[in-house]
Design an enzyme around this catalytic site. Structure first.
Site, PDB file in Angstrom:
ATOM      1  N   SER A 188      -8.286   9.678   1.542  1.00 31.32           N
ATOM      2  CA  SER A 188      -8.179   8.624   2.370  1.00 31.32           C
ATOM      3  C   SER A 188      -9.190   8.324   3.333  1.00 31.32           C
ATOM      4  CB  SER A 188      -6.608   8.580   3.380  1.00 31.32           C
ATOM      5  OG  SER A 188      -6.570   7.256   3.660  1.00 31.32           O
ATOM      6  N   ASP A 226      -0.853   2.324  -4.860  1.00 34.41           N
ATOM      7  CA  ASP A 226      -1.598   2.787  -3.707  1.00 34.41           C
ATOM      8  C   ASP A 226      -1.245   1.365  -2.470  1.00 34.41           C
ATOM      9  OD1 ASP A 226      -2.626   3.335  -1.081  1.00 34.41           O
ATOM     10  OD2 ASP A 226      -4.154   5.022  -2.294  1.00 34.41           O
ATOM     11  N   HIS A 277       0.149   6.422  -2.213  1.00 37.98           N
ATOM     12  CA  HIS A 277      -1.051   6.988  -1.663  1.00 37.98           C
ATOM     13  C   HIS A 277      -0.697   8.364  -1.431  1.00 37.98           C
ATOM     14  CE1 HIS A 277      -4.391   6.421   1.154  1.00 37.98           C
ATOM     15  NE2 HIS A 277      -3.864   7.047   2.078  1.00 37.98           N
TER      16      HIS A 277
END
Length: 227
Positions: free
Chosen positions: A122, A176, A207
């Site tokens: 991320s 996501d 995610h």
């Protein structure tokens, strides 16, 4: 903020054997810390791999605009939802400098950059990619999970010739909700156009990280170690 940029980050470390021959520098996501991905080590590591040192740094604590200015561990401030411009450029530059300092420390501990993999999830993945593009001496490879390339339209200007020698493993969840798949795919396309050797995967997940992804990443890392 200058002090943040010059301080050596605190880290969580794991070694898979004596006298590590390789290092994996792994950057966590927004609001997490260096402990977040430490449990992945026994799931990822294979018996035939050389001894590794995993280094999981803690990002500095800073206010994050998109979260109402609440201070949390973050590699940069997120100033809005517009992906091309959401990453605070000063924060990105500071985090790149901090990553470079950790790479220098690994070199001082006997691990050359050519034997170091830079990974991130991320927000940590955005820093891994941004730092990789600026490398004047190539690393063994870049790992970008559930992330995207910040400043993608300006990426070519930051690119060094040596950086193109770094293979990239990039993976994303099809569902996501934090970083939509389209932004990751666009980043992968740009990196490929720039000339990077990139292995791209997408998985039926949100995610997060899944078992199939860990398996595919392990295959990719095995190839790096074999070289």
């Amino acid at each position: 903020m200058n002090d943040i940029a010059t301080e050596l980050l605190q880290t969580v470390e794991q070694e898979t054997g004596p006298s590590p021959q390789w290092s994996v520098l792994w950057l966590h996501g927004l609001g997490a810390d260096g402990h977040d991905f430490a449990p992945i080590v026994p799931e990822l590591v294979r018996k035939d791999w050389p001894a590794l040192r995993f280094v999981f740094p803690h990002a500095p604590v800073r206010p994050v605009t998109i979260n109402n200015g609440v201070p949390m561990r973050a590699w940069y401030d997120i100033v809005g939802m517009d992906f091309p411009n959401r990453a605070d450029s000063d924060g990105v530059s500071q985090s790149i400098a901090q990553v470079e300092a950790l790479i220098v420390r690994e070199q001082a501990r006997g691990i050359a950059p050519e034997r170091l993999l830079l990974a991130g999830f991320s927000q940590g993945g955005t820093i891994a990619l941004a730092a990789g593009l600026r490398r004047q001496r190539p690393l063994a490879g870049l790992i970008a999970l559930s992330t995207y390339l910040p400043g993608a339209d300006q990426a070519a200007a930051a690119l060094s010739d040596a950086a193109l020698q770094q293979p990239i493993f990039m993976a994303h969840g099809q569902g996501d909700p934090v970083i939509p798949l389209a932004y990751a795919e666009r980043s992968a396309q740009i990196l490929g156009t720039l000339g990077f050797t990139l292995e791209w995967h997408r998985y039926p997940m949100a995610h997060q990280v899944c078992a199939e992804e860990i398996r595919d990443l392990g295959d990719w890392m095995s190839h790096r170690f074999a070289l």
